[in-house]
Write an enzyme that holds these catalytic residues in place. Structure first.
Site, PDB file in Angstrom:
ATOM      1  N   ARG A 106      -3.879 -10.184   4.292  1.00 16.25           N
ATOM      2  CA  ARG A 106      -4.326 -11.522   4.711  1.00 16.25           C
ATOM      3  C   ARG A 106      -3.168 -12.424   5.118  1.00 16.25           C
ATOM      4  NH1 ARG A 106      -8.706 -10.563   0.666  1.00 16.25           N
ATOM      5  NH2 ARG A 106     -10.668 -10.750   1.815  1.00 16.25           N
ATOM      6  N   HIS A 108       0.843  -1.210   0.000  1.00 14.19           N
ATOM      7  CA  HIS A 108       0.000   0.000   0.000  1.00 14.19           C
ATOM      8  C   HIS A 108       0.874   1.255   0.000  1.00 14.19           C
ATOM      9  CE1 HIS A 108      -2.746  -2.899   2.285  1.00 14.19           C
ATOM     10  NE2 HIS A 108      -3.513  -2.546   1.275  1.00 14.19           N
TER      11      HIS A 108
HETATM   12  P1  AMP Z   1      -6.419  -3.963  -0.302  1.00 11.80           P
HETATM   13  O1  AMP Z   1      -6.303  -3.130   0.939  1.00 11.80           O
HETATM   14  O2  AMP Z   1      -5.883  -5.356  -0.139  1.00 11.80           O
HETATM   15  O3  AMP Z   1      -7.788  -3.897  -0.924  1.00 11.80           O
HETATM   16  O4  AMP Z   1      -5.441  -3.309  -1.359  1.00 11.80           O
HETATM   17  C1  AMP Z   1      -5.517  -1.947  -1.691  1.00 11.80           C
HETATM   18  C2  AMP Z   1      -4.650  -1.688  -2.887  1.00 11.80           C
HETATM   19  O5  AMP Z   1      -3.309  -2.053  -2.578  1.00 11.80           O
HETATM   20  C3  AMP Z   1      -5.078  -2.512  -4.097  1.00 11.80           C
HETATM   21  O6  AMP Z   1      -4.952  -1.713  -5.262  1.00 11.80           O
HETATM   22  C4  AMP Z   1      -4.074  -3.635  -4.080  1.00 11.80           C
HETATM   23  O7  AMP Z   1      -3.844  -4.201  -5.348  1.00 11.80           O
HETATM   24  C5  AMP Z   1      -2.839  -2.927  -3.579  1.00 11.80           C
HETATM   25  N1  AMP Z   1      -1.897  -3.902  -3.041  1.00 11.80           N
HETATM   26  C6  AMP Z   1      -2.171  -4.900  -2.155  1.00 11.80           C
HETATM   27  N2  AMP Z   1      -1.072  -5.653  -1.940  1.00 11.80           N
HETATM   28  C7  AMP Z   1      -0.087  -5.132  -2.717  1.00 11.80           C
HETATM   29  C8  AMP Z   1       1.274  -5.478  -2.952  1.00 11.80           C
HETATM   30  N3  AMP Z   1       1.860  -6.510  -2.351  1.00 11.80           N
HETATM   31  N4  AMP Z   1       1.983  -4.713  -3.814  1.00 11.80           N
HETATM   32  C9  AMP Z   1       1.396  -3.657  -4.442  1.00 11.80           C
HETATM   33  N5  AMP Z   1       0.125  -3.286  -4.270  1.00 11.80           N
HETATM   34  C10 AMP Z   1      -0.617  -4.008  -3.416  1.00 11.80           C
END
Ligand code: AMP
Length: 281
Positions: A187, A37
């Site tokens: 997760r 993030h």
């Molecule tokens: P989430 O909080 O999991 O819904 O993710 C929010 C944003 O962060 C989404 O656009 C995800 O694709 C991105 N994201 C999550 N994990 C990663 C990662 N390891 N590397 C880059 N972006 C990520």
């Protein structure tokens, strides 16, 4: 950094910024922030004047038997990480602010949302598209930053933006990984130590699939079986899917050709993890 809880405040703040000639970068998240993030926030900071990040564990994108209740939350830590990553405005609406009364309007994207994650989680992408459409309507014209870790999600959001002519430029950012290759994910906190040790097999399998294609394999079934075999050889892993698709259409070219994406979803105990890699032939 300022934390805002209402749609009206965020809208007014961003309208004023744009009226003053500033550009807006937007990073939607579900919180429990990690360096993946943070990399999106830093990239937004390098390319736009005002960076807004949102934290919303969106119930619409969880299926009835999924981990909505258990999804990790830590607003204090998230606030510190967002501030350290250059966020100017942190938008943290409560559920009543985001979803007053029952939701009767949803956005669903056909085509790219149907295979893979869409097949395993039938209501997931409509939930994502609905909340992202809503967040875009609140944020207004901006560049929005998404992680390639959720590759199919980026495709769904891009398609929605195009079909609905939303004033948003979608930017896909590279996947951040732990040292052993495991893609960072909120997760990952669900993993026991033994599952954590086993989890890099997901990325190992995807890279093996990409390497086979690089070495000349053109049969999608052979690539699928190679990846499945590697994942199934790990006793703590339960394969959901491992597939190679065209990176734009999400159809399976046979023989394999063009810009390809290998994607897989695997369960380790209570964690369901996804990852993907690209290869062009
Ligand atoms: P989430 O909080 O999991 O819904 O993710 C929010 C944003 O962060 C989404 O656009 C995800 O694709 C991105 N994201 C999550 N994990 C990663 C990662 N390891 N590397 C880059 N972006 C990520």
């Amino acid at each position: 950094m300022k934390t805002l809880a209402t749609i009206a405040e965020l809208r007014a703040t961003l309208d004023a910024a744009r009226a003053g000639g500033q550009t807006v970068g937007f990073v939607p998240t579900m919180g429990y922030l990690h360096d993946g993030h943070a990399s999106l926030m830093r990239q937004a900071g390098g390319e736009t004047d005002v960076v807004v990040a949102s934290i919303c564990v969106n119930p619409l994108q969880f299926g009835p038997s999924e981990d909505l209740e258990a999804y990790p939350r830590d607003l204090e830590r998230d606030t510190a990480l967002a501030e350290a990553s250059g966020v100017d405005l942190l938008f943290v609406p409560d559920l009543a602010e985001m979803y007053p009364s029952p939701v009767q309007t949803t956005v669903s994207v056909a085509g790219v949302s149907e295979p893979l994650e869409g097949a395993s989680r039938p209501t997931h992408f409509a939930g994502v598209a609905t909340v992202v459409a809503k967040l875009f309507a609140i944020a207004g014209p901006c560049r929005a930053y998404f992680g390639a870790k959720d590759f199919q999600q980026v495709a769904v959001v891009r398609r929605m933006v195009r079909d609905l002519s939303l004033p948003v430029e979608v930017v896909a950012c590279p996947t951040l990984r732990e040292r052993d290759g495991l893609a960072m994910s909120s997760r990952n906190v669900y993993l026991t130590p033994a599952e954590r040790e086993a989890a890099p097999v997901l990325y190992t399998a995807l890279r093996a699939g990409a390497a086979a294609i690089g070495a000349g394999e053109r049969d999608p079934a052979a690539v699928r079986e190679l990846m499945a075999g590697i994942i199934e050889a790990e006793p703590l892993a339960r394969l959901d899917y491992a597939e190679v698709v065209d990176a734009d259409s999400f159809l399976v070219p046979d023989p394999l050709a063009g810009n390809l994406r290998l994607l897989a979803a695997v369960r380790f105990g209570r964690a369901r993890l996804i990852d993907n890699v690209g290869v062009t032939v």
